[in-house]
Scaffold this motif. Structure first.
Motif, mmCIF file in Angstrom:
data_model
loop_
_atom_site.group_PDB
_atom_site.id
_atom_site.type_symbol
_atom_site.label_atom_id
_atom_site.label_comp_id
_atom_site.label_asym_id
_atom_site.label_seq_id
_atom_site.Cartn_x
_atom_site.Cartn_y
_atom_site.Cartn_z
ATOM 1 N N HIS A 29 0.773 -1.010 0.077
ATOM 2 C CA HIS A 29 -0.085 0.149 0.055
ATOM 3 C C HIS A 29 0.967 1.209 0.102
ATOM 4 N N ASN A 192 -7.853 -0.165 -1.073
ATOM 5 C CA ASN A 192 -6.736 -0.379 -1.770
ATOM 6 C C ASN A 192 -6.843 -0.946 -3.200
ATOM 7 N N TYR A 306 -4.862 -7.233 0.594
ATOM 8 C CA TYR A 306 -4.318 -7.164 -0.867
ATOM 9 C C TYR A 306 -4.255 -8.829 -1.265
#
Length: 400
Positions: A29, A192, A306
């Motif tokens: 990130h 994200n 993620y």
């Protein structure tokens, strides 16, 4: 933020990002956000430890950030809440903030967030930057009652001196409000983002399987640190149930962590010793995921994982626990399957349903890929973050 004389455009936003957790999803990130903001004209620097004090194998953050042209300032921090190193970091960071007069200091994760917000209060008000905080998952969502209450109280107190919180998922934003960390008008959800074009395609699947010795066997895998947050005990119990029902399935765990030896011992106790591979940290983790049959994640809480977004982008069916962040990624029954935390029977049943019906798995994978392309863009993550910086710079002091 000041305007350059004679110009209608605002001066570049000067941002210092602070993070202790320089591994995993938070590493991804921060690197993508910092480089994206840099390309949009922001003056971005990062303050972080050179290497995180955890057995994880990934020590690449410093070189990756420097290689992307982002100035990196060494700021030693440690995971322990009361570590003397973190107290020293507060003093050093306060000096940095006074010296460089940043417009915004953006703190990431709990330790970076605490160090940054305390340091900002030491700086004279006239020199103090706006404080933005991204939790990447709240520590008070798991553990003993004492631990949860302590971390909730810390977050509430520090929330009083936070100008804006950026949650990485809508449910994380909801948690912040419901638990009294910040009011609704001081939190924004910015999911994200990833770049699907860099994900390995199905054309690599056979080569990866041959290289790893998987052959045609079904592979259930995860990429997760071995910590209480990821609940490896439940993952192993789910694997044992699946193994009992399906004699050719293999299990793969990528990454290490604090509980590594305990996890390996538990796998042996459950009879998984010959059917599970603990691969540690792997640079080619994406390729491994792309060649797996089902991705299984048993977290107790998340920010926005993620690994699930990437698994979906690679058309790998996902089974996961129905927790903060994860439920923002996985649409139950459409792009994956969700079950309650620690529900071994339900999680195992979901995995087996995909193994037993490969066409369903393919359909879930295709739906997941399309959903990621529609909802999780790096460009949107970066541009919305810059909009938030500009908004907080123009809106005056909210949290003090």
């Amino acid at each position: 933020m000041t305007r350059q004389p004679g110009l209608d455009v605002p001066a570049p936003v000067r941002v210092l990002m602070v993070m202790e957790a320089t591994i995993g999803g938070t590493k991804r990130h921060l690197l993508e956000l910092a480089t994206g903001l840099h390309k949009l004209g922001c003056e971005v620097s990062i303050a972080c430890p050179r290497i995180r004090n955890e057995s994880h194998g990934d020590t690449s953050f410093w070189d990756d950030a420097s290689g992307a042209g982002i100035p990196v300032i060494e700021l030693p921090m440690e995971r322990g809440v009361w570590s003397p190193t973190n107290l020293v970091a507060v003093r050093h960071l306060a000096v940095l903030l006074r010296r460089h007069r940043y417009d915004v200091v953006h703190a990431h994760s709990s330790i970076g967030g605490a160090v940054t917000r305390i340091a900002a209060q030491i700086v004279p008000r006239s020199m103090r930057p706006k404080v933005v905080y991204t939790p990447h998952g709240f520590a008070f969502l798991a553990g003993s009652a004492v631990r949860r209450n302590m971390f909730r109280l810390i977050e509430r107190l520090l929330g009083l001196v936070t100008d804006r919180m950026i949650a990485v998922s809508p449910t994380e934003a909801d948690v912040a409000v419901e638990h009294g960390v910040v009011p609704r008008d001081r939190v924004v959800a910015i999911p994200n983002g990833i770049d699907p074009s860099v994900m390995p395609g199905p054309e690599h699947r056979d080569d990866v399987r041959a290289r790893e010795g998987w052959g045609d066997a079904p592979v259930v895998m995860t990429v997760a640190r071995m910590t209480p947050q990821k609940d490896p005990g439940t993952w192993l119990r789910v694997a044992a149930r699946i193994a009992a029902a399906c004699d050719d399935v293999r299990f793969v765990w990528v990454w290490g962590g604090d509980q590594q030896e305990m996890v390996k011992a538990e796998a042996t106790r459950l009879g998984l010793g010959g059917r599970i591979d603990f691969l540690g940290y792997r640079e080619d983790a994406r390729e491994l995921v792309s060649a797996s049959t089902v991705f299984l994640l048993t977290s107790r809480f998340e920010g926005l994982p993620y690994v699930l977004v990437e698994a979906l982008a690679m058309q790998v069916p996902v089974v996961a626990t129905d927790v903060t962040g994860t439920r923002d990624v996985v649409r139950h029954g459409v792009t994956g399957l969700l079950a309650p935390v620690e529900d071994v029977e339900a999680l195992a049943a979901h995995v087996l349903s995909i193994l037993d019906d490969r066409e369903r798995g393919v359909a879930i994978g295709l739906a997941g890929k399309q959903d990621v392309e529609d909802r999780f863009s790096i460009a949107q993550m970066v541009s919305h973050t810059l909009e938030t910086y500009r908004d907080v710079l123009h809106s005056g002091s909210n949290g003090r």
